[in-house]
Design a protein around this motif. Structure first.
Motif, PDB file in Angstrom:
ATOM      1  N   PHE A  66       1.015  -0.919   0.089  1.00  0.00           N
ATOM      2  CA  PHE A  66       0.199   0.057  -0.204  1.00  0.00           C
ATOM      3  C   PHE A  66       0.839   1.576   0.255  1.00  0.00           C
ATOM      4  CE2 PHE A  66      -3.571  -2.737   1.802  1.00  0.00           C
ATOM      5  CZ  PHE A  66      -4.692  -2.271   0.664  1.00  0.00           C
ATOM      6  N   GLU A  67       0.391   2.407  -0.730  1.00  0.00           N
ATOM      7  CA  GLU A  67       0.927   3.886  -1.043  1.00  0.00           C
ATOM      8  C   GLU A  67       0.374   4.972  -0.363  1.00  0.00           C
ATOM      9  OE1 GLU A  67       3.385   6.869  -3.611  1.00  0.00           O
ATOM     10  OE2 GLU A  67       2.619   5.052  -4.280  1.00  0.00           O
ATOM     11  N   GLU A  68       0.374   5.105   0.949  1.00  0.00           N
ATOM     12  CA  GLU A  68      -1.005   5.971   1.398  1.00  0.00           C
ATOM     13  C   GLU A  68      -0.524   7.347   0.552  1.00  0.00           C
ATOM     14  OE1 GLU A  68      -2.326   5.082   3.534  1.00  0.00           O
ATOM     15  OE2 GLU A  68      -1.288   3.772   4.300  1.00  0.00           O
ATOM     16  N   GLY A  69      -2.580   7.612   0.084  1.00  0.00           N
ATOM     17  CA  GLY A  69      -2.828   8.843  -0.728  1.00  0.00           C
ATOM     18  C   GLY A  69      -3.293   8.023  -1.983  1.00  0.00           C
ATOM     19  N   ARG A  70      -2.336   7.172  -2.551  1.00  0.00           N
ATOM     20  CA  ARG A  70      -2.436   6.573  -4.256  1.00  0.00           C
ATOM     21  C   ARG A  70      -3.388   5.118  -4.014  1.00  0.00           C
ATOM     22  NH1 ARG A  70       0.541   9.451  -7.608  1.00  0.00           N
ATOM     23  NH2 ARG A  70       0.651   7.783  -8.963  1.00  0.00           N
ATOM     24  N   GLY A  71      -3.088   4.013  -2.973  1.00  0.00           N
ATOM     25  CA  GLY A  71      -3.316   2.353  -3.468  1.00  0.00           C
ATOM     26  C   GLY A  71      -2.538   1.606  -3.409  1.00  0.00           C
ATOM     27  N   LEU A  72      -3.149   0.503  -3.738  1.00  0.00           N
ATOM     28  CA  LEU A  72      -2.578  -0.760  -3.777  1.00  0.00           C
ATOM     29  C   LEU A  72      -1.429  -1.184  -5.390  1.00  0.00           C
ATOM     30  CD1 LEU A  72      -2.322  -3.480  -2.077  1.00  0.00           C
ATOM     31  CD2 LEU A  72      -3.696  -4.420  -3.257  1.00  0.00           C
ATOM     32  N   TRP A  73      -0.157  -1.159  -5.106  1.00  0.00           N
ATOM     33  CA  TRP A  73       0.842  -1.679  -5.435  1.00  0.00           C
ATOM     34  C   TRP A  73       0.858  -3.089  -5.818  1.00  0.00           C
ATOM     35  CZ3 TRP A  73       2.466   2.202  -9.223  1.00  0.00           C
ATOM     36  CH2 TRP A  73       2.375   3.067  -9.059  1.00  0.00           C
ATOM     37  N   VAL A  74       0.670  -3.394  -7.263  1.00  0.00           N
ATOM     38  CA  VAL A  74       0.676  -4.770  -7.414  1.00  0.00           C
ATOM     39  C   VAL A  74       1.647  -5.322  -8.561  1.00  0.00           C
ATOM     40  CG1 VAL A  74      -0.587  -7.005  -7.837  1.00  0.00           C
ATOM     41  CG2 VAL A  74      -1.366  -5.361  -6.587  1.00  0.00           C
ATOM     42  N   LEU A  75       2.651  -5.615  -7.656  1.00  0.00           N
ATOM     43  CA  LEU A  75       4.190  -6.497  -9.009  1.00  0.00           C
ATOM     44  C   LEU A  75       3.191  -7.663  -9.609  1.00  0.00           C
ATOM     45  CD1 LEU A  75       6.699  -6.101  -9.896  1.00  0.00           C
ATOM     46  CD2 LEU A  75       7.970  -6.971  -7.943  1.00  0.00           C
ATOM     47  N   GLN A  76       3.487  -7.596 -10.362  1.00  0.00           N
ATOM     48  CA  GLN A  76       3.435  -9.487 -11.233  1.00  0.00           C
ATOM     49  C   GLN A  76       4.845 -10.061 -11.965  1.00  0.00           C
ATOM     50  OE1 GLN A  76      -0.320  -9.552 -12.886  1.00  0.00           O
ATOM     51  NE2 GLN A  76       0.121  -7.730 -14.041  1.00  0.00           N
ATOM     52  N   ASP A  77       3.976 -11.051 -13.104  1.00  0.00           N
ATOM     53  CA  ASP A  77       4.669 -11.985 -13.445  1.00  0.00           C
ATOM     54  C   ASP A  77       3.972 -11.510 -14.744  1.00  0.00           C
ATOM     55  OD1 ASP A  77       6.936 -12.685 -14.236  1.00  0.00           O
ATOM     56  OD2 ASP A  77       6.000 -14.865 -13.943  1.00  0.00           O
ATOM     57  N   HIS A  78       4.651 -10.558 -15.501  1.00  0.00           N
ATOM     58  CA  HIS A  78       3.984 -10.137 -16.415  1.00  0.00           C
ATOM     59  C   HIS A  78       4.795  -8.776 -17.179  1.00  0.00           C
ATOM     60  CE1 HIS A  78       1.848  -9.275 -20.063  1.00  0.00           C
ATOM     61  NE2 HIS A  78       1.457  -8.807 -19.399  1.00  0.00           N
ATOM     62  N   ARG A  79       5.800  -9.798 -17.883  1.00  0.00           N
ATOM     63  CA  ARG A  79       6.876  -7.666 -18.684  1.00  0.00           C
ATOM     64  C   ARG A  79       6.131  -6.979 -19.011  1.00  0.00           C
ATOM     65  NH1 ARG A  79      12.581  -9.528 -21.880  1.00  0.00           N
ATOM     66  NH2 ARG A  79      13.417  -7.138 -21.555  1.00  0.00           N
ATOM     67  N   GLU A  80       4.849  -6.797 -20.145  1.00  0.00           N
ATOM     68  CA  GLU A  80       4.401  -6.365 -20.833  1.00  0.00           C
ATOM     69  C   GLU A  80       3.704  -4.890 -19.745  1.00  0.00           C
ATOM     70  OE1 GLU A  80       4.947  -5.393 -23.835  1.00  0.00           O
ATOM     71  OE2 GLU A  80       6.580  -6.777 -23.533  1.00  0.00           O
ATOM     72  N   ALA A  81       3.367  -5.110 -18.452  1.00  0.00           N
ATOM     73  CA  ALA A  81       2.426  -4.626 -17.214  1.00  0.00           C
ATOM     74  C   ALA A  81       2.797  -5.674 -16.067  1.00  0.00           C
ATOM     75  CB  ALA A  81       0.893  -4.815 -17.770  1.00  0.00           C
ATOM     76  N   PRO A  82       4.057  -5.045 -15.430  1.00  0.00           N
ATOM     77  CA  PRO A  82       4.365  -5.712 -14.418  1.00  0.00           C
ATOM     78  C   PRO A  82       3.749  -4.980 -12.911  1.00  0.00           C
ATOM     79  CG  PRO A  82       6.249  -3.965 -15.658  1.00  0.00           C
ATOM     80  CD  PRO A  82       4.950  -4.232 -16.001  1.00  0.00           C
ATOM     81  N   LEU A  83       3.629  -4.043 -12.759  1.00  0.00           N
ATOM     82  CA  LEU A  83       2.956  -2.790 -12.049  1.00  0.00           C
ATOM     83  C   LEU A  83       1.004  -3.047 -12.544  1.00  0.00           C
ATOM     84  CD1 LEU A  83       5.514  -0.436 -10.948  1.00  0.00           C
ATOM     85  CD2 LEU A  83       4.394  -2.765  -9.921  1.00  0.00           C
ATOM     86  N   VAL A  84       0.533  -2.859 -11.680  1.00  0.00           N
ATOM     87  CA  VAL A  84      -0.861  -3.080 -11.248  1.00  0.00           C
ATOM     88  C   VAL A  84      -1.244  -1.517 -10.604  1.00  0.00           C
ATOM     89  CG1 VAL A  84      -3.057  -3.622 -11.018  1.00  0.00           C
ATOM     90  CG2 VAL A  84      -1.175  -4.821 -12.929  1.00  0.00           C
ATOM     91  N   LEU A  85      -1.872  -0.768 -10.702  1.00  0.00           N
ATOM     92  CA  LEU A  85      -2.298   0.308  -8.932  1.00  0.00           C
ATOM     93  C   LEU A  85      -3.852   0.076  -9.297  1.00  0.00           C
ATOM     94  CD1 LEU A  85      -1.686   2.195  -7.198  1.00  0.00           C
ATOM     95  CD2 LEU A  85      -1.693   3.978  -9.256  1.00  0.00           C
TER      96      LEU A  85
END
Length: 262
Positions: free
Chosen positions: A151-170
Motif C-alpha cells: 500500500f502507498e498512502e494516498g495512492r492505493g495498492l501496488w501489485v507487482l506481477q510476473d508479466h513483462r509487458e505490464a509488471p505493475l498494477v495500481l
C-alpha cells in the motif's frame, strides 16, 4: 525455524513467528524474557504484522489457511478468518495448500491486503478495531502470478506481477470496491524501469521460495506392517511346515528316518 519477525511500535517487544505453530512475544531489552505466546495456529506461521495505528493488535497468517487477529501482549486471540471459506467451487486451486507471503495495511481506510504464495489472488479485509474483528471485503484475481504487494498512502495498492509487458498494477477503491486504475504517468514510468531490468527482477522475484516444504509430514507405518504380516500368514497357511518367517522348518538329524519308520 524462524519465519518472520516484527517489532512493536514502541520498540518494547520483539515478536517472532516460527515453524512450530507459535508466535513468541519477548521483551526487546531482554529477549530471553517472554511476555506471552500467541497459540492457536495448527501449521507454521508464515507472516506476522503489528498494526501501526493500533499498536496493541497483531495480524498473523499460517499454513493452516487462516488469518488471525491477536492482542499480542496477553496472547489472546480476537478473531480467526478461514480463507478456505472464501474460495469459489470453480477455482482450480481450491484444494491446494497455501500460506500468506505478504500482509500489508492501509491506515486510510483500515484495509488489510493478504497475498498467498501460490494463488493469483489478493484477499482484502477491513479491520474493525472497535469490535476487534476482521471483515472480509473482496478478492482481487489476476491472470499472472503476483510477486508482491504494498500500500502507498494516498495512492492505493501496488501489485507487482510476473508479466513483462505490464509488471505493475495500481488498484484503488471505487465505490467501496478495489479495482485496477487506468495507467498514469507514475505507473508507466516505473513499469518502463522494471522492463529495462526484467532479467534481474525475474531472477530474484521469480524464484520459487514457497512454503511447500514446511508442512507437517505424516507417516503411516502401521498399514505397511499389517500388510506384510498378512502376507506372512498367507504363506504359512499355504505351507504349514514353514517356520515363523515363512522358511521351511529344518529337521534334526535322524528325525526323517524316525518319521519313515513310524
Amino acid at each position: 525455524m524462524l519465519l518472520d519477525v516484527a517489532v512493536s511500535p514502541d520498540d518494547c517487544h520483539v515478536l517472532t513467528a516460527d515453524r512450530d505453530e507459535k508466535i513468541r512475544v519477548s521483551w526487546a531489552a531482554a529477549p530471553h524474557s517472554i511476555e506471552s505466546f500467541c497459540l492457536g495456529h495448527t501449521e507454521f506461521v508464515s507472516r506476522i504484522f503489528v498494526v501501526p495505528d493500533h499498536p496493541e493488535l497483531l495480524l498473523s497468517a499460517s499454513g493452516d489457511r487462516t488469518l488471525r487477529l491477536w492482542e499480542y501482549r496477553s496472547g489472546r486471540e480476537l478473531h480467526c478468518c478461514h480463507l478456505t471459506s472464501l474460495r469459489e467451487p470453480a477455482e482450480p486451486w481450491g484444494d491446494e495448500r497455501f500460506a500468506a507471503s505478504r500482509i500489508t495495511y492501509w491506515s486510510q481506510d483500515g484495509c488489510v491486503a493478504l497475498l498467498c504464495d501460490c494463488i493469483p489472488a489478493i484477499y482484502v479485509f477491513q479491520l474493525d478495531a472497535a469490535r476487534q474483528q476482521l471483515v472480509y471485503r473482496q478478492r482481487l484475481t489476476f491472470r499472472h502470478r503476483v510477486w508482491d504487494i504494498a500500500f502507498e498512502e494516498g495512492r492505493g495498492l501496488w501489485v507487482l506481477q510476473d508479466h513483462r509487458e505490464a509488471p505493475l498494477v495500481l488498484c484503488r477503491p471505487v465505490g467501496g470496491q478495489w479495482q485496477a486504475a487506468p495507467e498514469d504517468a507514475a505507473v508507466e514510468k516505473v513499469s518502463a524501469h522494471l522492463r529495462g531490468n526484467w532479467a534481474m527482477l525475474e531472477g530474484v522475484a521469480g524464484v520459487d521460495v514457497g512454503f511447500s516444504g514446511l508442512y507437517k509430514a505424516t507417516f503411516d507405518n502401521v498399514t505397511a506392517y499389517l500388510r506384510k504380516k498378512e502376507e506372512r500368514l498367507q504363506k504359512r497357511r499355504q505351507n504349514p511346515a514353514a517356520g515363523p518367517n515363512g522358511q521351511a522348518k529344518k529337521m534334526k538329524p535322524g528325525e526323517a528316518s524316525l518319521r519313515c519308520s513310524s
